[in-house]
Enzyme design. Structure first.
Site, short mmCIF file in Angstrom:
data_model
loop_
_atom_site.label_atom_id
_atom_site.label_comp_id
_atom_site.label_asym_id
_atom_site.label_seq_id
_atom_site.Cartn_x
_atom_site.Cartn_y
_atom_site.Cartn_z
N HIS A 1 30.01 28.83 9.15
CA HIS A 1 29.19 29.28 10.28
C HIS A 1 28.71 28.06 11.09
O HIS A 1 28.85 28.05 12.33
CB HIS A 1 27.99 30.07 9.73
CG HIS A 1 26.99 30.52 10.75
ND1 HIS A 1 26.82 31.86 11.09
CD2 HIS A 1 26.07 29.85 11.49
CE1 HIS A 1 25.86 31.97 12.00
NE2 HIS A 1 25.39 30.76 12.25
N GLU A 2 28.18 27.07 10.42
CA GLU A 2 27.63 25.90 11.12
C GLU A 2 28.74 25.12 11.84
O GLU A 2 28.58 24.73 13.00
CB GLU A 2 26.89 24.97 10.15
CG GLU A 2 25.64 25.58 9.54
CD GLU A 2 24.70 26.21 10.56
OE1 GLU A 2 24.63 25.74 11.69
OE2 GLU A 2 24.04 27.21 10.20
N HIS B 1 29.74 26.70 15.04
CA HIS B 1 28.87 26.44 16.19
C HIS B 1 29.39 25.23 16.99
O HIS B 1 29.31 25.18 18.21
CB HIS B 1 27.44 26.17 15.75
CG HIS B 1 26.63 27.43 15.53
ND1 HIS B 1 26.56 28.43 16.48
CD2 HIS B 1 25.86 27.83 14.50
CE1 HIS B 1 25.78 29.41 16.01
NE2 HIS B 1 25.36 29.08 14.82
N TYR C 1 23.02 29.81 24.20
CA TYR C 1 22.40 30.28 22.97
C TYR C 1 21.15 31.10 23.28
O TYR C 1 20.03 30.76 22.89
CB TYR C 1 22.06 29.08 22.07
CG TYR C 1 21.95 29.43 20.61
CD1 TYR C 1 23.05 29.83 19.88
CD2 TYR C 1 20.73 29.34 19.96
CE1 TYR C 1 22.95 30.16 18.54
CE2 TYR C 1 20.61 29.66 18.62
CZ TYR C 1 21.73 30.06 17.91
OH TYR C 1 21.62 30.37 16.58
N GLU D 1 26.41 33.61 17.87
CA GLU D 1 26.10 33.80 16.45
C GLU D 1 27.19 34.61 15.74
O GLU D 1 27.57 34.30 14.62
CB GLU D 1 24.76 34.53 16.32
CG GLU D 1 23.58 33.59 16.20
CD GLU D 1 23.75 32.65 15.01
OE1 GLU D 1 23.98 33.13 13.89
OE2 GLU D 1 23.64 31.43 15.20
N ASP E 1 13.48 34.38 18.44
CA ASP E 1 14.84 34.04 18.02
C ASP E 1 15.80 33.95 19.23
O ASP E 1 16.93 34.46 19.17
CB ASP E 1 15.32 35.08 16.99
CG ASP E 1 16.67 34.74 16.37
OD1 ASP E 1 16.99 33.55 16.25
OD2 ASP E 1 17.39 35.69 16.01
N HIS F 1 20.17 36.21 16.19
CA HIS F 1 20.60 36.49 14.81
C HIS F 1 20.44 37.96 14.45
O HIS F 1 20.73 38.36 13.34
CB HIS F 1 19.80 35.65 13.81
CG HIS F 1 20.06 34.18 13.93
ND1 HIS F 1 19.33 33.37 14.78
CD2 HIS F 1 20.97 33.38 13.34
CE1 HIS F 1 19.78 32.14 14.69
NE2 HIS F 1 20.77 32.11 13.82
#
Lengths: 99, 380
Positions: free
Chosen positions: B172-173, B176, B187, B196, B269, B274
């Site tokens: 996931h990271e 990005h 974002y 996301e 958020d 998310h």
């Protein structure tokens, strides 16, 4: 009188946490310790930060301190959060993590 | 530098794709190599341009991982503790960051022909042991960063384990980073939720690819293993059933919607990036289940093409639906099972694909023959 509102938003989980503290309702030693952290950060003289581009999965912190004469908010991502606010931030964060 | 395959300009990519999907083993190998090299030729041009400007040459096709230790502080990147090719250390977080980052690089390289985060062989930098009691992981624009969860609390009170524990979190990271270099999705709000979802999608594909799982065998959980046994939950998010990953007295309930009718409008958020990502995650899941087989092979290809060639920084859910539908049509054919599955996936979450023909993209991003045929009006 001193009231503190703390909020953390974002993060991998996207879970918001918030904390409201009224120092007059805390044990005196805790209230004094918190007031000291606010004073030492020179909170009311910290300049507001410009909005940033959000960082993927990063936390964003917001601290508002209100007294009879002053109300001020510092809102910033974890990477831009002022170093001299770190001790206060860490104290507030630890309070939100107490189970 | 990779050598140029002479077949590169002869077979159009969609035919190579067909061979890669349906040919004999030898044919598939040839087609996959050719598809990858046609991409590499383009990348090498870019690399040469970069090299000419910076005076250095990027190494193409090999991973260059560096793991740093922040030693529970917040200074990035920290101290180097493991470089590419170094033996494992005694530190499990260091080894997980190294191995899982490698697994993510491998999926992108083997399945999508991508050379690292920027497709130009970028070094993969990860910092572990970031901050104390840090229940998070993030991408700061240049590198991945991982906290150790609740390592500073008594075991009986801990909710989070170290964030390197979960392969899909690392996928996931890193994704990005890929999104930053490709669509560059803002974002915030729907664009951020799409950003996301892209990270969850490819994070989950890394896990499925490593485990060799088909779509129906995968758990589709994001962040499996992040919670300690003190938490009632299986992970942070469920792509299969958004909103059901956890329900805990301390953490509350998983807030993700699985349908547009439950879309959450919030300022928290970054506009619920998310939270509303659950809608897109679920559309992907439904598509992958309907197509069947390994999700990275077809649904993954459709999304990779969409992310790298179609999405823009301001793509919202509707736009993502229309463009993934378009991409599926280009790869598998108009009205193909795969394209119908994309449409069904979006319908299931309350988004109707607009299948009216969009403006024809410029032929620069595809094989030369197909580009030529398209510009001559011989193919759609």
């Amino acid at each position: 009188m001193m009231q503190i509102h703390f909020e953390r938003t974002g993060g991998f989980m996207g879970r918001n946490i918030a904390l409201d503290l009224d120092l007059s309702s805390l044990p005196p030693d805790q209230a004094a310790a918190l007031k000291l952290l606010v004073d030492e950060s020179d909170f009311f003289n910290l300049t507001e930060l410009r909005p940033e581009n959000p960082m993927p999965d990063g936390f964003v912190y917001s601290i508002t301190v209100e007294t009879e004469t002053n109300k001020h908010t510092i809102h910033a991502s974890e990477l831009k959060f002022p170093q001299r606010l770190r001790p206060l931030l860490n104290d507030l964060l630890s309070r939100t993590r107490t189970r | 530098m990779s050598h140029r395959h002479s077949i590169f300009c002869i077979l159009p990519p969609h035919m190579l794709d067909q061979i890669a999907q349906n040919g004999t083993t030898a044919q598939r190998d040839m087609a996959v190599k050719t598809l990858a090299s046609s991409k590499q030729v383009r990348d090498n041009r870019l690399n040469m341009l970069t090299a000419a400007m910076s005076g250095t040459f990027a190494v193409t096709g090999t991973k260059q991982r560096t793991i740093y230790d922040a030693k529970f502080g917040t200074t990035l990147p920290g101290t180097v503790v493991r470089r590419e090719g170094d033996a494992p250390t005694q530190d499990v977080a260091v080894n997980e960051a190294y191995d899982y980052c490698g697994a993510t690089f491998d999926l992108y390289s083997a399945v999508f022909g991508r050379n690292s985060i920027d497709n130009r062989g970028m070094d993969l930098k990860s910092t572990v042991h970031y901050d104390k009691g840090y229940d998070n992981a993030f991408w700061n624009g240049q590198q991945m960063v991982y906290g150790d969860g609740d390592e500073d609390m008594p075991v009986a009170q801990r909710l989070f384990n170290r964030f390197t524990i979960s392969l899909d979190v690392i996928g996931h990271e890193l994704t990005h980073g890929v999104t930053q270099y490709e669509a560059g999705l803002v974002y915030q709000n729907q664009q951020g939720a799409l950003n996301e979802a892209v990270s969850d999608i490819f994070g989950s594909l890394v896990k499925q690819y490593q485990r060799g799982q088909t779509a129906d065998a995968a758990d589709w959980i994001i962040g499996e293993g992040l919670f300690t046994s003190n938490v009632r939950g299986v992970g942070i998010r469920s792509m299969k059933a958004p909103g059901t990953a956890y329900n805990d007295p301390v953490l509350g309930k998983d807030p993700q919607p699985a349908h547009m009718k439950d879309y959450i409008t919030t300022t928290q958020d970054n506009g619920g990036v998310h939270i509303n990502s659950g809608i897109v995650n679920h559309a992907f899941y439904v598509t992958a289940i309907n197509i069947g087989g390994y999700a990275w092979e077809k649904t993954g290809q459709i999304w990779y093409k969409s992310l790298t060639e179609k999405f823009t920084s301001i793509s919202n859910f509707q736009n993502a639906a229309d463009l993934t539908f378009q991409a599926a049509g280009e790869i598998f054919g108009i009205g193909s099972l795969e394209q119908v599955a994309v449409k069904t996936g979006w319908t299931e979450v309350g988004i109707n694909v607009d299948s009216t023909p969009s403006p024809i993209p410029l032929p620069g991003g595809e094989g030369c023959l197909k580009g030529l045929m398209r510009s001559l009006g011989l193919v759609k």
